[in-house]
Scaffold this motif. Structure first.
Motif, PDB file in Angstrom:
ATOM      1  N   THR A 100      -6.583   4.877 -10.123  1.00 17.34           N
ATOM      2  CA  THR A 100      -5.930   3.949  -9.185  1.00 17.34           C
ATOM      3  C   THR A 100      -7.032   3.252  -8.405  1.00 17.34           C
ATOM      4  O   THR A 100      -7.844   3.909  -7.745  1.00 17.34           O
ATOM      5  CB  THR A 100      -5.017   4.733  -8.210  1.00 17.34           C
ATOM      6  OG1 THR A 100      -3.990   5.330  -8.980  1.00 17.34           O
ATOM      7  CG2 THR A 100      -4.402   3.816  -7.166  1.00 17.34           C
ATOM      8  N   ARG A 109       0.477   0.692  -7.655  1.00 19.14           N
ATOM      9  CA  ARG A 109      -0.961   0.471  -7.527  1.00 19.14           C
ATOM     10  C   ARG A 109      -1.193  -0.436  -6.312  1.00 19.14           C
ATOM     11  O   ARG A 109      -0.650  -1.528  -6.234  1.00 19.14           O
ATOM     12  CB  ARG A 109      -1.530  -0.160  -8.799  1.00 19.14           C
ATOM     13  CG  ARG A 109      -1.135   0.648 -10.041  1.00 19.14           C
ATOM     14  CD  ARG A 109      -2.287   1.165 -10.808  1.00 19.14           C
ATOM     15  NE  ARG A 109      -1.915   2.303 -11.633  1.00 19.14           N
ATOM     16  CZ  ARG A 109      -2.629   2.725 -12.656  1.00 19.14           C
ATOM     17  NH1 ARG A 109      -3.714   2.107 -13.013  1.00 19.14           N
ATOM     18  NH2 ARG A 109      -2.258   3.792 -13.334  1.00 19.14           N
ATOM     19  N   PRO A 124      -7.595   0.330  -5.621  1.00 16.68           N
ATOM     20  CA  PRO A 124      -7.009  -0.661  -4.707  1.00 16.68           C
ATOM     21  C   PRO A 124      -7.708  -2.018  -4.847  1.00 16.68           C
ATOM     22  O   PRO A 124      -8.904  -2.083  -5.138  1.00 16.68           O
ATOM     23  CB  PRO A 124      -7.266  -0.080  -3.314  1.00 16.68           C
ATOM     24  CG  PRO A 124      -7.710   1.320  -3.515  1.00 16.68           C
ATOM     25  CD  PRO A 124      -8.260   1.425  -4.904  1.00 16.68           C
ATOM     26  N   TRP A 132      -8.067   5.886   3.770  1.00 16.25           N
ATOM     27  CA  TRP A 132      -6.871   6.544   3.187  1.00 16.25           C
ATOM     28  C   TRP A 132      -7.033   6.711   1.684  1.00 16.25           C
ATOM     29  O   TRP A 132      -6.830   7.775   1.113  1.00 16.25           O
ATOM     30  CB  TRP A 132      -5.653   5.698   3.554  1.00 16.25           C
ATOM     31  CG  TRP A 132      -4.335   6.034   2.933  1.00 16.25           C
ATOM     32  CD1 TRP A 132      -3.571   5.200   2.168  1.00 16.25           C
ATOM     33  CD2 TRP A 132      -3.582   7.256   3.055  1.00 16.25           C
ATOM     34  NE1 TRP A 132      -2.414   5.823   1.802  1.00 16.25           N
ATOM     35  CE2 TRP A 132      -2.383   7.099   2.334  1.00 16.25           C
ATOM     36  CE3 TRP A 132      -3.826   8.473   3.683  1.00 16.25           C
ATOM     37  CZ2 TRP A 132      -1.417   8.089   2.215  1.00 16.25           C
ATOM     38  CZ3 TRP A 132      -2.863   9.471   3.583  1.00 16.25           C
ATOM     39  CH2 TRP A 132      -1.680   9.274   2.855  1.00 16.25           C
ATOM     40  N   TYR A 133      -7.474   5.643   1.024  1.00 14.59           N
ATOM     41  CA  TYR A 133      -7.602   5.714  -0.440  1.00 14.59           C
ATOM     42  C   TYR A 133      -8.809   6.546  -0.868  1.00 14.59           C
ATOM     43  O   TYR A 133      -8.728   7.343  -1.799  1.00 14.59           O
ATOM     44  CB  TYR A 133      -7.663   4.304  -1.045  1.00 14.59           C
ATOM     45  CG  TYR A 133      -6.319   3.629  -0.948  1.00 14.59           C
ATOM     46  CD1 TYR A 133      -5.219   4.189  -1.593  1.00 14.59           C
ATOM     47  CD2 TYR A 133      -6.126   2.503  -0.174  1.00 14.59           C
ATOM     48  CE1 TYR A 133      -3.956   3.626  -1.475  1.00 14.59           C
ATOM     49  CE2 TYR A 133      -4.867   1.932  -0.050  1.00 14.59           C
ATOM     50  CZ  TYR A 133      -3.788   2.498  -0.700  1.00 14.59           C
ATOM     51  OH  TYR A 133      -2.547   1.961  -0.576  1.00 14.59           O
ATOM     52  N   MET A 182      -6.575   9.771  -1.360  1.00 13.01           N
ATOM     53  CA  MET A 182      -5.920   9.411  -2.625  1.00 13.01           C
ATOM     54  C   MET A 182      -6.918   9.460  -3.785  1.00 13.01           C
ATOM     55  O   MET A 182      -6.600   9.041  -4.894  1.00 13.01           O
ATOM     56  CB  MET A 182      -5.339   7.995  -2.531  1.00 13.01           C
ATOM     57  CG  MET A 182      -4.235   7.849  -1.506  1.00 13.01           C
ATOM     58  SD  MET A 182      -2.626   7.988  -2.308  1.00 13.01           S
ATOM     59  CE  MET A 182      -1.577   8.393  -0.951  1.00 13.01           C
ATOM     60  N   GLN A 231     -13.096   0.066  -5.366  1.00 15.87           N
ATOM     61  CA  GLN A 231     -12.269  -0.953  -4.691  1.00 15.87           C
ATOM     62  C   GLN A 231     -12.618  -2.322  -5.280  1.00 15.87           C
ATOM     63  O   GLN A 231     -13.792  -2.683  -5.363  1.00 15.87           O
ATOM     64  CB  GLN A 231     -12.608  -0.901  -3.195  1.00 15.87           C
ATOM     65  CG  GLN A 231     -12.393  -2.175  -2.397  1.00 15.87           C
ATOM     66  CD  GLN A 231     -10.989  -2.284  -1.843  1.00 15.87           C
ATOM     67  OE1 GLN A 231     -10.565  -1.422  -1.093  1.00 15.87           O
ATOM     68  NE2 GLN A 231     -10.261  -3.326  -2.212  1.00 15.87           N
ATOM     69  N   ASN A 253       0.845  -1.191   0.000  1.00 17.59           N
ATOM     70  CA  ASN A 253       0.000   0.000   0.000  1.00 17.59           C
ATOM     71  C   ASN A 253       0.876   1.235   0.000  1.00 17.59           C
ATOM     72  O   ASN A 253       2.026   1.185   0.431  1.00 17.59           O
ATOM     73  CB  ASN A 253      -0.899   0.005   1.252  1.00 17.59           C
ATOM     74  CG  ASN A 253      -2.111  -0.889   1.074  1.00 17.59           C
ATOM     75  OD1 ASN A 253      -2.972  -0.622   0.232  1.00 17.59           O
ATOM     76  ND2 ASN A 253      -2.163  -1.971   1.836  1.00 17.59           N
ATOM     77  N   CYS A 261      -9.526   7.642  -4.533  1.00 17.82           N
ATOM     78  CA  CYS A 261      -9.945   6.368  -5.165  1.00 17.82           C
ATOM     79  C   CYS A 261     -11.418   6.106  -4.839  1.00 17.82           C
ATOM     80  O   CYS A 261     -11.759   5.868  -3.680  1.00 17.82           O
ATOM     81  CB  CYS A 261      -9.113   5.203  -4.653  1.00 17.82           C
ATOM     82  SG  CYS A 261      -7.350   5.462  -4.823  1.00 17.82           S
TER      83      CYS A 261
END
Ligand code: F6P
Length: 540
Positions: A393, A462, A395, A318-319, A323, A328, A52, A325
């Motif tokens: 991106t 990634r 995750p 966090w993502y 970030m 998922q 990560n 995103c």
């Protein structure tokens, strides 16, 4: 509370900017012990979260966020039966359904554990009677096929578990009908013998249109073969609504109850899990519950920094929030987990797909991501291209059980290799230098190298988690599902949401009932121009 007003939120924002230029390849190169450092093990599951875009500082700030949002109190409130589903004034106690030993859980001053046990024992006894052949259909023959009729939480949980545990199945065949499209029921019943088929009508509310429509048609199919008296031997109900069950024509003696403090998408641990007990036996259903209870215990007691659901949830935040995103992927590498992405989709998106906090205030940050996925290795040949080289991106959670009854070589080795290869490729990518070296070693000309270079470079960096399950046993599956339930809960708690209501599905249901009337030629409400035009076209 509003998490974006916390100090940790501000620090995470700054930290995300400072981390942006760093590549995970460099983070691994700088710390040979990174994998050991960023992994955790509990309840038969290893979580490697080293791939990560995080450092120690990231984890520290995320844990501070959890503290500032008073996560511990939220966890306690759920386990203690507080009415945390504030819009429906309900406790949220799927954890009580799997509580072991001499647990006590109180709702409105009443210990709910004895009632849970009583229903579980009735389900187990019934499942044994069906499995042993003692329960007879209208012709005096035993049951060979069970058809669960339900939708959403009354379908996805038991369906996903029955599929996941198929190698353990030693009871009647179980089938699941959910879609109101008559072909779903029709194709399921096509090969079945009414005299040997048992229907489980599963609906928390017993008002869900699709389920009742399918149940009525199934009833007609049975009655055509066995007459009205056959219903009592071939229909059981799982619901919280005895009145509606009885009104439908199912004797409440054939009903297995549960309670309003069990959310639909959290209900597989209740009598909604009856098809699981029928398929793999009550003992294995107990093991599933025991595995979930182990994860509950871990979640409740492990320090936040060593807590699997908490870490998984914080990484998700966090993502999503730092970030950018919005999506998922869930990629299970065991084929029998093929319905896990769909199950997690409902669990996560129906819980945290919210734009206002529990206090009704609009959020000014992103909440629940889009959850999607397919089993590996199939996904690799379908959408992984976008994961590796697309502009977004996304995750990924790679999930792999290292052993499962029926696994054989060389398939198992290939399954593991593919899973590890994908997370490694997403992380490290492929640089221009690597592409050049590889192509010139194969004798490609300079011109060809230049032309293909941009296409063959993988940016990498990634993110993914890898979850390794010691085996795909009922116990570890139970732990895995509880892990995700708690992950969703932690995220909802930090985002300040009520993760346990789902008002967003109501509007469509209301409109559908008015539209049904219009389609049947009755007068009904007028709709927007597009819908009216579509109705006109359909009526031609
Ligand atoms: O429409 C959404 C929903 O209410 C889900 O939350 C639920 O799992 C599903 O419908 C089925 O509801 P029921 O079990 O009451 O039929």
């Amino acid at each position: 509370m509003n998490p974006s007003l916390t100090t940790a939120w501000q620090q995470l924002g700054d930290h995300a900017q400072s981390l942006a230029p760093r590549h995970m390849r460099d983070l691994f190169a700088a710390d040979p012990a990174r994998a050991a450092h960023f992994s955790l093990q509990a309840c038969g599951i290893l979580l490697d979260y080293s791939k990560n875009r995080i450092t120690d500082d990231t984890v520290r700030h995320l844990l501070s966020l959890a503290d500032e949002c008073d996560l511990r109190s939220h966890i306690l409130a759920m386990f203690e039966g507080e009415a945390i589903n504030n819009t429906e004034h309900r406790a949220v106690l799927h954890t009580a359904l799997r509580a072991r030993g001499d647990a006590h859980t109180f709702v409105n001053g009443e210990n709910v554990i004895p009632a849970i046990r009583e229903v579980r024992e009735r389900c187990a006894a019934f499942a044994e009677r069906v499995r042993s052949g003692e329960w007879k259909g209208f012709s005096g023959e035993s049951i060979t096929d069970v058809v669960n009729i339900g939708i959403g939480g009354s379908d996805l949980g038991p369906l996903m578990v029955c599929e996941a545990l198929k190698p353990y199945a030693d009871g009647p065949r179980v089938h699941f009908v959910s879609n109101v499209d008559s072909l779903h029921l029709g194709q399921t019943l096509a090969g079945l013998n009414p005299a040997r088929t048992l229907f489980v009508v599963a609906s928390k509310t017993f008002t869900t249109l699709e389920t009742l429509t399918n149940a009525r048609s199934a009833r007609s199919w049975l009655v055509a073969a066995g007459g009205e008296n056959a219903v009592a031997r071939h229909f059981v109900a799982v619901s919280t609504n005895a009145e509606k069950v009885s009104a439908f024509g199912i004797d409440t003696a054939n009903m297995f109850g549960f309670w309003d403090w069990v959310g639909g998408r959290y209900s597989l641990w209740s009598a909604i899990g009856l098809p699981i007990a029928l398929s793999v036996g009550p003992q294995r259903f107990e093991e599933l519950l025991a595995g979930a209870a182990e994860m509950d215990q871990h979640f409740r007691t492990a320090p936040l920094a060593e807590n699997l659901p908490v870490l998984l949830a914080l990484l998700g935040i966090w993502y999503v929030d730092f970030m950018g995103c919005g999506s998922q992927v869930v990629a299970p590498y065991n084929q029998t987990l093929h319905r896990l992405p769909a199950f997690l989709q409902q669990l996560d998106m129906e819980s945290n797909g919210k734009r206002v906090r529990a206090d009704g205030e609009p959020v000014e940050y992103a909440t629940g991501p889009v959850i999607w996925g397919e089993p590996g290795t199939n996904g690799q040949h379908a959408f992984f291209q976008l994961l590796h080289q697309g502009t977004a991106t996304i995750p990924v959670d790679f999930i792999l059980a290292l052993s499962q009854p029926g696994q054989v070589e060389p398939h198992r080795t290939s399954q593991i290799a593919n899973c590890l290869a994908q997370s490694a490729a997403l992380m490290q990518g492929k640089t221009e230098g690597e592409v050049r070296a590889e192509m010139s070693a194969r004798g490609a000309s300079e011109a060809e190298i230049e032309a293909l270079l941009p296409h063959r470079v993988f940016p990498g960096n990634r993110p993914s988690n890898t979850l390794l399950l010691d085996e795909l046993s009922p116990r570890i599956l139970g732990a895995l599902l509880a892990l995700y339930e708690h992950k969703v809960f932690v995220q909802g708690s930090i985002w300040g949401l009520n993760s346990f209501d789902q008002w967003g599905v109501e509007l469509g249901k209301q409109l559908a009932s008015g539209l049904e009337k219009r389609l049947q030629g009755e007068t009904g409400p007028a709709y927007d121009g597009s819908t009216e035009a579509l109705l006109k076209y359909i009526a031609q």
